[in-house]
Design an enzyme around this catalytic site. Structure first.
Site, short mmCIF file in Angstrom:
data_model
loop_
_atom_site.label_atom_id
_atom_site.label_comp_id
_atom_site.label_asym_id
_atom_site.label_seq_id
_atom_site.Cartn_x
_atom_site.Cartn_y
_atom_site.Cartn_z
N THR A 183 46.79 99.58 73.54
CA THR A 183 47.27 100.75 72.79
C THR A 183 48.60 100.45 72.09
OG1 THR A 183 46.21 102.14 74.46
CG2 THR A 183 47.83 103.22 73.02
N ASN A 184 48.73 100.94 70.88
CA ASN A 184 49.96 100.75 70.09
C ASN A 184 50.93 101.91 70.21
OD1 ASN A 184 49.87 98.19 68.72
ND2 ASN A 184 48.01 98.95 67.69
N HIS A 220 54.36 93.07 67.97
CA HIS A 220 53.12 93.30 67.21
C HIS A 220 53.49 94.35 66.17
CE1 HIS A 220 48.96 93.59 66.25
NE2 HIS A 220 48.76 94.77 66.79
N1 APR Z 1 42.35 109.07 78.71
C1 APR Z 1 41.25 108.38 78.35
N2 APR Z 1 40.87 108.21 77.06
C2 APR Z 1 41.63 108.77 76.12
C3 APR Z 1 42.81 109.49 76.43
C4 APR Z 1 43.14 109.64 77.78
N3 APR Z 1 44.23 110.31 78.17
N4 APR Z 1 43.35 109.92 75.26
C5 APR Z 1 42.56 109.47 74.27
N5 APR Z 1 41.53 108.77 74.79
C6 APR Z 1 40.43 108.12 74.08
C7 APR Z 1 39.89 108.91 72.90
O1 APR Z 1 39.05 109.97 73.34
C8 APR Z 1 39.15 107.84 72.11
O2 APR Z 1 37.79 107.76 72.47
O3 APR Z 1 40.85 106.89 73.48
C9 APR Z 1 39.87 106.55 72.51
C10 APR Z 1 40.56 105.84 71.34
O4 APR Z 1 39.55 105.40 70.50
P1 APR Z 1 39.72 105.33 68.89
O5 APR Z 1 40.28 106.62 68.40
O6 APR Z 1 38.43 104.84 68.34
O7 APR Z 1 40.87 104.24 68.69
P2 APR Z 1 40.71 102.63 68.73
O8 APR Z 1 40.45 102.13 67.37
O9 APR Z 1 39.80 102.25 69.84
O10 APR Z 1 42.21 102.22 69.09
C11 APR Z 1 42.76 102.51 70.36
O11 APR Z 1 44.12 100.54 70.33
O12 APR Z 1 44.46 98.97 68.67
C12 APR Z 1 44.98 100.12 69.30
O13 APR Z 1 46.27 101.24 67.58
C13 APR Z 1 45.09 101.29 68.35
O14 APR Z 1 46.40 102.71 69.82
C14 APR Z 1 45.10 102.45 69.32
C15 APR Z 1 44.17 101.97 70.44
#
Ligand code: APR
Length: 304
Positions: free
Chosen positions: A117-118, A173
């Site tokens: 996560t970023n 990063h």
């Molecule tokens: N607990 C569990 N899952 C969660 C929570 C939480 N408290 N809050 C959010 N999520 C889930 C969302 O429901 C979503 O399915 O995290 C997921 C994030 O997925 P995407 O929106 O598709 O984002 P993604 O492209 O996977 O990136 C995730 O990685 O590379 C980094 O910058 C990017 O911070 C981001 C992370």
């Protein structure tokens, strides 16, 4: 072996697919949106006979299911939208990563944690603090991703195999990432003798901005094939206990003369997590750049 992935979004689900198809571990995919995680787990399970593996996958929103994990990967949180920097995600993602980390501490206290996560370095620092785990057990994925982007662009420019390019991408990063040009080689030859300086500068800039370039093209969401590939490389190094050197964001305690900061440095990764931090000899300019990067991460950590 067991890998739990927190966040079943683009990065998390693609990482789940990579782990399953490697045959290395069973996977738990956990998301706050329970049915979505279950749905993706069903879909990945249905693909198992086609992909030819015998690993299992479960979707859930219940942290009890992550108990006994060897590795937990945190991908939960918001991704960038066009025009945003990774730092703009701090306010939203800090609360998420803190809550996730507390659950990992409770339900998977013996796991190794990889943060995706970023903003990556700040979230790694936060996850280490919130789990209370040894710093060897909580580290972030980014330098391998930035390095891969750099290698791809260099190899394309020189029309050489990607496997012939060696580099280290240290630091944050983010905008202050540090390409170690003094140790960037193509079949052992220094890059500076093969690519003119202005061209190399533009490749460095494109590497640094590659994430934003992809965000602007995707319109919704951010890169996930390459982030999940880098997270898988680190996960596999733990599960296979390879002790391979790769760049990870790790909390320093005197290495490189720095403390109280998580920053990308080369590390040997094995079943115990970070088994050794490698202190590279940097040029004067690279060292100054690395220190500026640490300073930028520290001011981001201070916002927490
Ligand atoms: N607990 C569990 N899952 C969660 C929570 C939480 N408290 N809050 C959010 N999520 C889930 C969302 O429901 C979503 O399915 O995290 C997921 C994030 O997925 P995407 O929106 O598709 O984002 P993604 O492209 O996977 O990136 C995730 O990685 O590379 C980094 O910058 C990017 O911070 C981001 C992370």
């Amino acid at each position: 072996m067991k890998v739990s992935i927190i966040g079943a979004g683009a990065v998390g689900a693609t990482l789940a697919q990579r782990v399953l198809e490697s045959g290395l571990a069973d996977v738990v995919l956990l998301d706050i949106v329970k049915n979505m995680a279950i749905g993706k787990a069903f879909d990945l399970s249905d693909a198992a006979p086609l992909a030819g593996h015998e690993c299992s996958i479960a979707g859930t929103d219940d942290y009890k299911e992550i108990s006994g994990s060897d590795v937990v990967v945190i991908t939960a949180g918001f991704a960038r939208k066009p025009g945003m920097t990774r730092e703009d995600l701090i306010a939203k993602n800090a609360g998420i990563v803190k809550g996730v980390s507390e659950n990992i501490k409770r339900y998977a206290p013996d796991s190794i944690v990889i943060v995706v996560t970023n903003p990556l370095d700040t979230m790694t620092y936060l996850a280490r603090a919130a789990t209370g785990f040894a710093r060897q057990k909580v580290f972030g994925m980014a330098g391998e991703l930035d390095g891969s982007r750099f290698i791809y662009l260099i190899a394309r420019e020189l029309k050489v195999p990607r496997s012939s390019v060696q580099t280290y991408m240290l630091g944050s990063h983010g905008d202050t990432m540090v390409p170690v040009l003094s140790k960037t080689t193509i079949s052992g030859r220094p890059v500076s003798g093969l690519i003119p300086k202005d061209k190399l500068d533009s490749i460095v800039k494109r590497t640094r901005d590659r994430g934003a370039e992809i965000v602007s093209l995707l319109v919704s969401g951010s890169a996930y094939y390459s982030p999940s590939a880098a997270a898988f490389k680190m996960t596999a190094a733990i599960l296979r206990d390879t002790k391979k050197t790769m760049v990870a964001s790790v909390c320093l305690d005197g290495e490189y003369g720095l403390k109280d900061v998580a920053i990308g440095v080369p590390c040997k990764i094995g079943k115990k997590g970070i088994e050794k931090i490698v202190e590279l000899e940097l040029s004067e300019a690279e060292d100054a750049h690395f220190r500026a990067s640490a300073k930028a991460i520290k001011s981001s950590i201070a916002i927490l």
